[in-house]
Design a protein around this motif. Structure first.
Motif, PDB file in Angstrom:
ATOM      1  N   SER A 114      28.720  33.781  36.724  1.00 40.07           N
ATOM      2  CA  SER A 114      28.197  35.135  36.465  1.00 40.07           C
ATOM      3  C   SER A 114      28.520  36.076  37.612  1.00 40.07           C
ATOM      4  N   LEU A 115      28.605  37.353  37.265  1.00 38.77           N
ATOM      5  CA  LEU A 115      28.706  38.370  38.311  1.00 38.77           C
ATOM      6  C   LEU A 115      27.330  38.505  38.954  1.00 38.77           C
ATOM      7  N   ASN A 116      27.321  38.939  40.179  1.00 37.18           N
ATOM      8  CA  ASN A 116      26.049  39.139  40.858  1.00 37.18           C
ATOM      9  C   ASN A 116      25.457  40.482  40.398  1.00 37.18           C
ATOM     10  N   LYS A 117      24.239  40.405  39.827  1.00 37.31           N
ATOM     11  CA  LYS A 117      23.656  41.641  39.267  1.00 37.31           C
ATOM     12  C   LYS A 117      23.397  42.695  40.349  1.00 37.31           C
ATOM     13  N   GLU A 124      42.480  30.976  35.948  1.00 36.30           N
ATOM     14  CA  GLU A 124      41.606  32.032  35.430  1.00 36.30           C
ATOM     15  C   GLU A 124      40.265  32.042  36.157  1.00 36.30           C
ATOM     16  N   LEU A 125      39.778  30.839  36.474  1.00 34.02           N
ATOM     17  CA  LEU A 125      38.493  30.764  37.173  1.00 34.02           C
ATOM     18  C   LEU A 125      38.614  31.383  38.568  1.00 34.02           C
ATOM     19  N   MET A 126      39.725  31.097  39.244  1.00 31.45           N
ATOM     20  CA  MET A 126      39.911  31.640  40.591  1.00 31.45           C
ATOM     21  C   MET A 126      39.945  33.170  40.516  1.00 31.45           C
ATOM     22  N   LEU A 158      37.177  38.380  41.417  1.00 29.88           N
ATOM     23  CA  LEU A 158      36.532  39.596  40.920  1.00 29.88           C
ATOM     24  C   LEU A 158      35.052  39.612  41.333  1.00 29.88           C
ATOM     25  N   ALA A 159      34.402  38.469  41.173  1.00 29.22           N
ATOM     26  CA  ALA A 159      32.963  38.393  41.453  1.00 29.22           C
ATOM     27  C   ALA A 159      32.653  38.716  42.912  1.00 29.22           C
ATOM     28  N   VAL A 160      33.534  38.293  43.833  1.00 28.75           N
ATOM     29  CA  VAL A 160      33.211  38.476  45.259  1.00 28.75           C
ATOM     30  C   VAL A 160      33.895  39.698  45.882  1.00 28.75           C
ATOM     31  N   GLU A 214      38.159  32.843  50.894  1.00 27.65           N
ATOM     32  CA  GLU A 214      37.072  31.970  51.332  1.00 27.65           C
ATOM     33  C   GLU A 214      35.797  32.237  50.522  1.00 27.65           C
ATOM     34  N   GLN A 215      35.489  33.529  50.344  1.00 25.34           N
ATOM     35  CA  GLN A 215      34.280  33.862  49.557  1.00 25.34           C
ATOM     36  C   GLN A 215      34.421  33.385  48.121  1.00 25.34           C
TER      37      GLN A 215
END
Ligand code: SAM
Length: 518
Positions: free
Chosen positions: A349-352, A385-387, A392-394, A427-428
């Motif tokens: 999930s993206l961080n809300k 795709e996961l990477m 995107l998430a970080v 790294e993140q």
């Protein structure tokens, strides 16, 4: 269907076979022509009747009272009804495929050969893997074509119905193949008791696994499909589709059969069929051969990819499926470590609280993704795709211009299969995947080490206490999924450690230079 390859499921003799419904009584009496018609002219209703009488352990007469049995379902929703609405109504989950006696197998085989099936090099026997399966009766060479089940014995969406009118109504209403076949089975079948997962059992034993979500989705889809059929068709033709026969329970049952026994034939433009005898073949991850229509011999065949000696069980592949998918559709989990195609779905999930959460979500939605989103982890690693999703998430607000590129890569809609690289946030991104992995591992561990409640079952599924069997299946699945997560955790930790030592080394060198210049 995984990797675009043929996927077997199939309707088992013993299942199709269970046949014969009250409808029959109303409609036309099936003549006892089965043994007098020339080969190749057998109607599906006859096939069903014969299967029924030849394979059932007890020759109980067909009954109108629907009883449940069997497996899981697929996405086949006909209508646009919200699936969320029915999720909670889904109730007990039918599971897997019951295995009946082989006692009447010889009668079935006799009947099949009288109906046009050529002599076989395999026979139905009790086996170690899959309880009942096809066993080599003679030496079988690698590359040999086997089975040759003629189209007259195969059930497809074009098959003749005992109640022709009912079939015509469905076709006129453009009901797709899967629900059409499911309704066909109900109209031909009488049902047996089943091993079933209840919703609370799913919640209890599979809470750590994404398979639980998918199981619920499947039930939801089947429920929505049934609701749609009931609304559009069954309720308008109650004389053809009486509710005591065509109801939610019988529909779940027939979808269970479809899920575990339907064959998709690539050579017939992906047409799906229920193939007697072929549906006695069990799955092995060690073979790659699958069932298909053979234009030359005009029958359903498969080509062996290894030799077999008399007495050996012959296997096909149900497709490159994970243990979870095999459990979902077929009700079994292969031995730990034996499935090279095993994978575990992990939800990200993206961080809300991310300032750019909205923009990132929009970028994801543009490419058909969302948050949370599931990605499969394999023992060999994780998808590119996961990477990209992790990047995107970080990614910080300064990387806004790259959001779309990341979302596209996460959806595999980028034309190139090249991995995205953003060294500044690598790294993140790895830490993001690791955190998710570790939180999932702790859920599995809680289940698996939660007081030894998932004790081992060694007896056959038939004899075993149903609850213990289902728990054992859940236990096996959780173990195999956790094993993949442990492996991913190990790789991620090592990579992060290497990055940190690399950074440290670079820093030391830099400091060295700095001192030198000073
Ligand atoms: C198409 S049927 C195969 C014939 C089945 N054994 C029977 O007796 O009807 C599929 C079912 O067989 C069983 N099966 C197939 N392959 C298996 C395997 N490798 N291990 C355990 N069970 C298996 C599962 O119950 C599955 O739902």
């Amino acid at each position: 269907m995984m990797d675009g390859e043929m996927q077997e499921m199939m309707v088992g003799l013993d299942d199709i076979i269970m046949v014969l419904v009250a409808i029959e009584k109303k409609i036309r009496s099936l003549s006892p022509l089965i043994h007098t018609k020339p080969p190749g002219t057998t109607s599906m209703a006859e096939a069903s009747r014969s299967f029924y009488t030849s394979l059932l352990p007890h020759h109980s007469p067909p009954t109108l009272r629907p009883r449940h049995r069997l497996g899981f379902r697929v996405r086949c929703s006909l209508g646009g009804r919200s699936t969320a609405v029915v999720a909670e109504e889904a109730g007990p989950v039918p599971w897997g495929c019951d295995v009946d006696s082989v006692g009447n197998a010889s009668a079935l085989q006799r009947w099949l050969s009288e109906s046009g099936l050529p002599p076989q090099k395999m026979g139905i026997e009790r086996v170690d893997v899959g309880e009942r399966g096809l066993v080599a009766l003679k030496n079988i060479r690698k590359g040999e074509k086997l089975l040759f089940v003629p189209p007259s014995l195969v059930i497809t969406a074009d098959s003749k119905w005992s109640c022709q009118e009912a079939g015509d109504v469905l076709r006129k209403n453009f009901v797709p193949d899967w629900p059409l076949l499911a309704t066909y089975l109900i109209s031909e079948a009488s049902l047996k008791d089943a091993s079933r997962w209840t919703r609370s059992e799913l919640d209890m034993y599979l809470v750590a696994s994404q398979i639980r979500e998918r199981a619920i989705e499947r039930i939801t889809d089947v429920t929505a499909t049934y609701d749609d059929l009931r609304l559009r068709i069954f309720s308008k033709h109650p004389q053809l589709f009486p509710e005591e026969i065509f109801n939610m329970e019988t529909f779940k049952w027939s979808f269970g059969i479809i899920f575990s026994r339907l064959v998709r034939c690539p050579s017939m433009d992906g047409k799906v069929a229920l193939v007697p005898l072929a549906d006695m073949l069990n799955h092995s991850s060690e073979v790659e051969t699958f069932l298909d229509y053979d234009k030359a011999s005009q029958g359903i065949v498969f080509t062996t990819d290894r030799p077999y000696q008399p007495g050996e069980q012959v296997f096909i592949s149900y497709g490159k499926k994970s243990n979870g998918e095999l459990l979902l559709s077929y009700g079994f989990v292969p031995k730990e470590g034996s499935n090279p195609n095993d994978s575990v779905d992990l939800s990200f999930s993206l961080n809300k609280s991310d300032k750019c959460c909205k923009e990132k979500l929009e970028a994801l939605q543009k490419y058909g993704l969302s948050t949370p989103h599931r990605f499969p982890l394999r023992i060999t690693g994780w998808p590119l795709e996961l990477m990209a999703y992790a990047y995107l998430a970080v990614s910080p607000p300064s990387m806004r211009p790259q959001f779309e590129e990341m979302a596209a890569a996460a959806s595999s809609k980028m034309n190139t299969k090249k991995a995205l690289k953003y060294p500044e946030i690598e790294e993140q991104a790895l830490q993001f995947i690791l955190d998710c992995c570790e939180s999932s591992i702790s859920k599995y561990t809680k289940i698996l080490e939660g007081g030894g409640s998932l004790e081992s079952v060694t007896t056959s599924p038939k004899q075993a206490n149903r609850k213990l069997l289902l728990r054992q299946l859940a236990f096996d699945l959780c173990n195999s999924e956790r094993r993949i997560l442990f492996r991913a955790q190990y790789i991620l930790r090592r990579r992060l450690r290497d990055m940190k030592t690399g950074e440290l080394r670079a820093l030391t060198i830099m400091n060295g230079f700095r001192k030198l210049f000073k």
